[in-house]
Motif scaffolding. Sequence first.
Motif, mmCIF file in Angstrom:
data_model
loop_
_atom_site.group_PDB
_atom_site.id
_atom_site.type_symbol
_atom_site.label_atom_id
_atom_site.label_comp_id
_atom_site.label_asym_id
_atom_site.label_seq_id
_atom_site.Cartn_x
_atom_site.Cartn_y
_atom_site.Cartn_z
ATOM 1 N N THR A 233 0.839 -1.201 0.000
ATOM 2 C CA THR A 233 0.000 0.000 0.000
ATOM 3 C C THR A 233 0.871 1.248 0.000
ATOM 4 O O THR A 233 0.661 2.190 -0.769
ATOM 5 C CB THR A 233 -0.934 -0.009 1.242
ATOM 6 O OG1 THR A 233 -1.764 -1.173 1.153
ATOM 7 C CG2 THR A 233 -1.797 1.228 1.307
ATOM 8 N N ALA B 12 1.309 4.180 -2.960
ATOM 9 C CA ALA B 12 1.111 5.616 -2.729
ATOM 10 C C ALA B 12 2.349 6.412 -3.120
ATOM 11 O O ALA B 12 2.256 7.457 -3.766
ATOM 12 C CB ALA B 12 0.775 5.858 -1.256
ATOM 13 N N ALA C 209 -9.890 5.482 -2.895
ATOM 14 C CA ALA C 209 -9.640 4.314 -2.046
ATOM 15 C C ALA C 209 -10.917 3.914 -1.322
ATOM 16 O O ALA C 209 -11.479 4.703 -0.562
ATOM 17 C CB ALA C 209 -8.529 4.637 -1.032
ATOM 18 N N ILE D 204 -2.890 5.908 2.402
ATOM 19 C CA ILE D 204 -2.439 6.407 1.099
ATOM 20 C C ILE D 204 -2.144 7.898 1.202
ATOM 21 O O ILE D 204 -1.084 8.378 0.773
ATOM 22 C CB ILE D 204 -3.525 6.138 0.015
ATOM 23 C CG1 ILE D 204 -3.680 4.636 -0.252
ATOM 24 C CG2 ILE D 204 -3.217 6.898 -1.262
ATOM 25 C CD1 ILE D 204 -2.588 4.011 -1.086
#
Length: 163
Positions: free
Chosen positions: A49, A53, A66, A78
């Motif tokens: 994740t 980002a 998201a 993020i």
Amino acid sequence: MASDKPLVGVIMGSTSDREVMRGCIDLLQELDIPHEVRVLSAHRTPDLTREYAISAEDRGIEVIIAGAGWAAHLAGAIAGNTTLPVIGVPIDSSPLNGMDALLATVQMPPGIPVATVAVGSGGAKNAAILAAQILALKYSPIAENLKSYRKGITQKAAQKTDL
Ligand code: RP5
């Protein structure tokens, strides 16, 4: 759009979020906005994740959407790793029907905003429209598509005024 390079990253916490996020993906398609879709979790795949980002802007992504349910930290995780605009969709997948996801998504601390839309499939659709509105400031074909879309819903609603 002339280019197929994704401008919007749509991510969701689990494959089980797919049905709710379907409306978002369909609308991005309808508005002809290049996008990519990934399953990433703030809790189950935190490293992936973060990597997503951090690398999104360099890959040409301009807005991230998201969607997550339960203790929905995905949008916030993020947002903490990019300065791109992040739109959060609280998903109603838990026994609390998304109230937990709503609070987890919307209650970001000062400095790290997440533009949070409504809970569930309505919010997922609005996330696509909000992303289009952000992109329309820069891309005139998206602005045009957005205007036609809005005209369509206005006409449809106007036809329903007589019961
Ligand atoms: C969240 O947990 C996901 O966004 C999903 O809404 C919820 C349940 O995930 P599964 O257990 O169905 O994979 O992280």
